[in-house]
Design a protein around this motif. Structure first.
Motif, PDB file in Angstrom:
ATOM      1  N   TRP A 284       0.866  -1.187   0.030  1.00 35.91           N
ATOM      2  CA  TRP A 284      -0.079   0.101   0.143  1.00 35.91           C
ATOM      3  C   TRP A 284       0.724   1.373   0.131  1.00 35.91           C
ATOM      4  O   TRP A 284       0.260   2.370  -0.061  1.00 35.91           O
ATOM      5  N   ARG A 385      -7.773   1.729 -10.241  1.00 34.07           N
ATOM      6  CA  ARG A 385      -8.409   0.817  -9.462  1.00 34.07           C
ATOM      7  C   ARG A 385      -7.413   0.046  -8.396  1.00 34.07           C
ATOM      8  O   ARG A 385      -7.952  -0.193  -7.237  1.00 34.07           O
ATOM      9  N   ASN A 386      -6.175  -0.314  -8.985  1.00 34.74           N
ATOM     10  CA  ASN A 386      -5.445  -0.714  -8.260  1.00 34.74           C
ATOM     11  C   ASN A 386      -4.938   0.109  -7.143  1.00 34.74           C
ATOM     12  O   ASN A 386      -4.478  -0.380  -5.871  1.00 34.74           O
ATOM     13  N   ARG A 389      -7.265  -0.216  -4.347  1.00 34.45           N
ATOM     14  CA  ARG A 389      -7.134  -1.614  -3.461  1.00 34.45           C
ATOM     15  C   ARG A 389      -6.015  -1.286  -2.451  1.00 34.45           C
ATOM     16  O   ARG A 389      -6.147  -2.109  -1.566  1.00 34.45           O
ATOM     17  N   LYS A 390      -4.859  -0.689  -3.049  1.00 31.91           N
ATOM     18  CA  LYS A 390      -3.806  -0.548  -2.085  1.00 31.91           C
ATOM     19  C   LYS A 390      -4.087   0.165  -0.708  1.00 31.91           C
ATOM     20  O   LYS A 390      -3.841  -0.478   0.392  1.00 31.91           O
ATOM     21  N   VAL A 430     -14.735  -1.848  -4.784  1.00 27.97           N
ATOM     22  CA  VAL A 430     -13.372  -2.436  -4.605  1.00 27.97           C
ATOM     23  C   VAL A 430     -13.255  -3.466  -3.542  1.00 27.97           C
ATOM     24  O   VAL A 430     -12.614  -4.471  -3.676  1.00 27.97           O
ATOM     25  N   GLU A 433     -14.415  -6.785  -4.504  1.00 33.89           N
ATOM     26  CA  GLU A 433     -13.137  -7.502  -5.217  1.00 33.89           C
ATOM     27  C   GLU A 433     -12.023  -8.042  -4.292  1.00 33.89           C
ATOM     28  O   GLU A 433     -11.622  -9.213  -4.308  1.00 33.89           O
ATOM     29  N   VAL A 434     -11.805  -7.263  -3.366  1.00 28.86           N
ATOM     30  CA  VAL A 434     -10.649  -7.581  -2.281  1.00 28.86           C
ATOM     31  C   VAL A 434     -11.201  -8.646  -1.547  1.00 28.86           C
ATOM     32  O   VAL A 434     -10.366  -9.778  -1.134  1.00 28.86           O
ATOM     33  N   ASP A 437     -10.456 -11.842  -3.346  1.00 30.39           N
ATOM     34  CA  ASP A 437      -9.036 -11.871  -3.525  1.00 30.39           C
ATOM     35  C   ASP A 437      -8.256 -12.623  -2.261  1.00 30.39           C
ATOM     36  O   ASP A 437      -7.790 -13.828  -2.274  1.00 30.39           O
TER      37      ASP A 437
END
Length: 486
Positions: A284, A385-386, A389-390, A430, A433-434, A437
């Motif tokens: 992050w 988006r990445n 996500r961080k 988001v 999605e995490v 994962d």
């Protein structure tokens, strides 16, 4: 005789892998091959050095070896990776060819440079009489000409920039102009207009170096949740990478009394402590480099567009009007004294050199960045988006994976942030999605609110803290008792 006995267990188990049996426990490996459990364990240790393998542990503490649907040797690329590499090489080849084309096209102006150079030499000769020097030096003019053939558009120095959303990122310093070191080279701007500036390259062994440095700081013990925190992987990716580290750094996979799988790397702890430690940056804290279309100022891009537009329009005019008139029987060759006669006598060469080549060049000059724009637009959205996500990863790990609502995570990521303020809807999107994962659990609180929990992160981080506190490993090498010079 000993070598044959050593190789036989691995060979027996390898046959099972080739037959499609690639998902089993140690005891199943022993039972299916008839090997002693210790021999099966040694065989598996040998095979995970040879093939990519994912290690998993069940809630009862059983270790599972998963060699995947397709047996893949370590270091071997998948078909998709090979195709991506082929496309990358073809693009690099085209880039070199087209940059050479740009360079050759620019050389046409060399005659003009020579005329200017002669004028400047005369001016400087006259200026020496009164002690004044006018215009740039010969060395500077030589650098201007040589810069045409410097296809690398950056110096290699990494600078830190911040994008319009407030995300810091690394970027190469552009190659300076021979006339003004504070400005980007115009030739580099031309190349970047077509192909874009290079993004900062990541060391292919960055993750391995970072994990090794992390292990040396953390008593040689690591769990998969920490690998996720370092690289942003999901758990399957982290489990696969853990086996790579076990092979690379001669580690040992273990399962704690509470059923947590971890890697122990005692050998990495031993050393002189004189090697500069590798920098450890969590997932992050390292935002992705930006995707830039040209990396030039608007004014510089406008000049480049006008120059190429002139070439494009004039080449089209030559093909459709002037060249047909000059090459027609009885055409007005005197329209261009000297050149008109040559065009009339060499119509094919004239069409090719004065028409089609500059036209194709100019069309590609605009078409390549246009096609790149579509690709970059998609990549920028994914990068954004990445980066979000961080930020969510950080909020999840700060709370050790404990249950939180989207609103609570939204508050954590926005409070005191230098980056953009995120809306709750985007955070929740988001976050879903995490949750797939890592993975996470979706709970409902007593108040009826949806919460996202990541229990595996919590109990693995708690367990690894206990394991490190209980570990007592000799990190020093001890006194030297033998020296080759003595």
């Amino acid at each position: 005789m000993t070598a044959a006995v050593t190789k036989e267990p691995a060979a027996l188990l390898e046959k099972k892998l080739h037959k499609g049996q690639r998902h089993f426990t140690l005891n199943e490996a022993a039972a299916s091959t008839g090997l002693y459990v210790d021999d099966a364990r040694n065989a598996l240790d040998e095979l995970i050095k040879k093939y990519v393998c994912r290690l998993q542990v069940t809630e009862n503490g059983d270790l599972i070896y998963d060699f995947g649907k397709n047996l893949l040797r370590r270091g071997e690329k998948t078909f998709e990776e090979k195709m991506a590499q082929l496309r990358e090489r073809l693009w690099q080849l085209f880039t070199v060819i087209y940059k050479a084309w740009i360079a050759v096209t620019l050389v046409v102006y060399f005659v003009l440079f020579v005329i200017i150079l002669i004028a400047l030499i005369l001016a400087m000769s006259a200026g020496k009489k009164d002690g004044k020097v006018r215009g740039p030096s010969l060395e500077t003019l030589g650098n201007i000409f040589a810069s045409i053939f410097r296809w690398r558009t950056n110096t290699g120095t990494v600078l830190y920039r911040t994008d319009r959303r407030g995300y810091p990122y690394r970027q190469y310093e552009p190659r300076p102009s021979p006339l003004n070191e504070n400005k980007k080279s115009f030739i580099a701007s031309v190349y970047d207009f077509v192909f874009g500036p290079a993004r900062v390259e990541i060391d292919p062994l960055h993750n391995q170096k970072e994990v090794a440095a992390y292990l040396r700081k953390q008593n040689g013990i690591i769990v998969t949740s920490e690998l996720c925190a370092l690289a942003g992987w999901n758990f399957p990716q982290a489990e696969t990478f853990l086996t790579d580290c076990l092979v690379r750094f001669q580690g040992e996979v273990k399962v704690s009394d509470n059923g947590v799988m971890y890697g122990q790397f005692d050998e990495l702890l031993r050393g002189l402590d004189k090697v500069e430690p590798y920098k450890i940056v969590h997932y992050w804290d390292e935002y992705e480099p930006d995707y830039q279309l040209a990396g030039n100022s608007p004014g510089r891009n406008l000049v480049i567009i006008l120059m190429n537009a002139f070439n494009l329009i004039f080449a089209f005019y030559l093909l459709t009007n002037l060249l047909p008139a000059l090459t027609a029987p009885g055409g007005p060759a005197d329209m261009l004294p000297g050149l008109g006669d040559w065009i009339a006598a060499h119509d094919f060469a004239a069409y090719l050199l004065l028409g089609w080549i500059p036209l194709i060049f100019s069309v590609l000059f605009f078409a390549i960045p246009l096609l790149r724009w579509f690709k970059i637009s998609k990549a920028r959205r994914q990068r954004h988006r990445n980066n979000i996500r961080k930020r969510l990863f950080k909020a999840i790990y700060q709370e050790n994976g404990n249950p939180q609502t989207a609103a609570q995570i939204h508050q954590i990521v926005n409070t005191g942030a230098r980056e953009e303020q995120l809306p709750v809807s985007l955070v929740e999107s988001v976050l879903r999605e995490v949750a797939l994962d890592l993975p996470g659990d979706t709970l409902v609180s007593a108040e009826g609110q949806v919460q996202y929990a990541f229990p595996r992160i919590g109990y693995e981080l708690k367990e690894v803290t206990t394991l490190r506190s209980q570990s007592r490993r000799a990190e020093t090498l001890g006194k030297i008792i033998m020296d080759s010079e003595n």
